[in-house]
Scaffold this motif. Structure first.
Motif, short mmCIF file in Angstrom:
data_model
loop_
_atom_site.label_atom_id
_atom_site.label_comp_id
_atom_site.label_asym_id
_atom_site.label_seq_id
_atom_site.Cartn_x
_atom_site.Cartn_y
_atom_site.Cartn_z
N ILE A 187 -33.40 -10.95 -24.10
CA ILE A 187 -32.84 -11.47 -25.36
C ILE A 187 -31.79 -12.53 -25.05
N ALA A 190 -33.76 -23.25 -33.97
CA ALA A 190 -34.96 -22.42 -34.14
C ALA A 190 -35.10 -21.83 -35.54
N LYS A 191 -34.03 -21.90 -36.33
CA LYS A 191 -34.05 -21.20 -37.63
C LYS A 191 -35.20 -21.66 -38.52
N GLY A 192 -36.05 -20.74 -38.90
CA GLY A 192 -37.16 -21.04 -39.81
C GLY A 192 -38.24 -21.88 -39.17
N ASN A 193 -38.26 -21.97 -37.84
CA ASN A 193 -39.17 -22.85 -37.12
C ASN A 193 -39.96 -22.03 -36.09
N LYS A 246 -42.63 -23.54 -30.26
CA LYS A 246 -42.19 -23.07 -28.95
C LYS A 246 -40.94 -23.83 -28.54
N TYR A 294 -33.86 -20.52 -27.52
CA TYR A 294 -34.04 -20.68 -28.96
C TYR A 294 -32.70 -20.57 -29.68
N PRO A 295 -31.84 -21.59 -29.55
CA PRO A 295 -30.55 -21.52 -30.24
C PRO A 295 -30.76 -21.47 -31.75
N VAL A 296 -29.96 -20.65 -32.44
CA VAL A 296 -30.15 -20.42 -33.88
C VAL A 296 -30.27 -21.73 -34.65
N ILE A 302 -31.74 -14.51 -22.39
CA ILE A 302 -32.47 -15.72 -21.96
C ILE A 302 -33.05 -16.44 -23.18
N ASN A 303 -33.67 -15.66 -24.08
CA ASN A 303 -34.29 -16.27 -25.26
C ASN A 303 -33.26 -16.90 -26.19
N SER A 304 -32.06 -16.34 -26.22
CA SER A 304 -31.02 -16.90 -27.08
C SER A 304 -30.65 -18.31 -26.65
#
Lengths: 110, 110, 110, 110
Positions: free
Chosen positions: A88, A100-103, A106, A95-97, A90-92
């Motif tokens: 989680i 990545a929000k609503g998207n 990849k 994919y920063p909020v 690493i993924n954070s």
């Protein structure tokens, strides 16, 4: 997943003396095969899970995937909570909020 | 897996507003894809997990599979412990100890 | 697929001296991995193949699956036409036209 | 694969009026599922294909993968020889003979 559930998974294996077959490569194959059985429920079928028969089937196949994940973690000496929480983090970063929000793209397309 | 880990998985999803994409069919696809990434580590490679780089990769990909399993369970309203324990009961009948002990055959070949 | 295409696939392999790695188990893994890369194109995406970029990607990944199928057939000594035509005969019995017409159910549900 | 074999595959589909179900996403799922059935033959089993029963099973499952590849190519309007030969060109650049010879590493590790 509680310690009790993990204990039951490992006890099931050990009662049958199956650890001898559980090399990581074959366990990775097994996870793939169970994932395919889960996916098969949705072949030609759209996205609904409304009918009862399907829900029971999904429960069983998802349980099989989880079961083999626990077996793999055990053989490799991983703590499940540790590896998931680590991922989680690493993924954070991938994919920063704000990006990545609503998207659903990849990370390399954000 | 602790409640805290499951909470982190769902929070990661909700912070990014991704639940809108999470229909069961695409989650089943996602579990399959992550299982394939885990399996890829063992392509052409034998069964060893000795070298460090590989172990880290296995941790990450196994975590990804577990992550999507939790997301699928959440969307379908399943309790992970319940479905896994229920499946162990089913498997106990398919693979009785006396027949399955030390035998890697499928239940229909026991 | 023409003899010329099959020849090119095998020549590509032999120029790189890769046959030594091509045991059936790892080739089966490879077919699965390429199938997953093909499937990934459709993750979160609905059923359309309208945009050009996606079509090119589908071509490449489908070609990869076909490529490994030819390599597996070669290593196992199978003739592709023979095994496919043989399977069509088997499927014709499992899915008789009068029962299967316009019906996407599996043979055990017809 | 001869034109005759491809013709038989498409005729089998059309006799059953199944083209209506054949969107690319579900065909990609189908290729993955058949690839998993092929892989299942090798679960827990090492790399041998010596015993006759297994060889027959491999033939059937490999044929199923090929069958769905042809169906996917048809629905997407691809020529199989063209896409495979095109991919061989791409791979020839990714895996130049001098670097890849006798080496099973992925192109980004050559």
């Amino acid at each position: 997943m509680t310690e009790e559930t993990i204990h039951q998974i490992l006890k099931f294996r050990d009662d049958r003396d199956w650890k001898q077959f559980h090399n990581p490569k074959d366990l990775a194959i097994s996870i793939s095969l169970e994932a395919a059985e889960l996916l098969e429920i949705f072949q030609w079928s759209g996205e609904d899970v409304s009918d009862k028969g399907k829900t029971e089937k999904i429960k069983e196949e998802l349980a099989d995937v989880l079961n083999y994940c626990v077996l793999m973690a055990d053989v490799c000496g991983f703590d499940i909570d540790e590896i998931v929480q680590e991922k989680i983090k690493i993924n954070s970063e991938k994919y920063p909020v704000e990006k990545a929000k609503g998207n659903s793209n990849k990370y390399d397309k954000l």
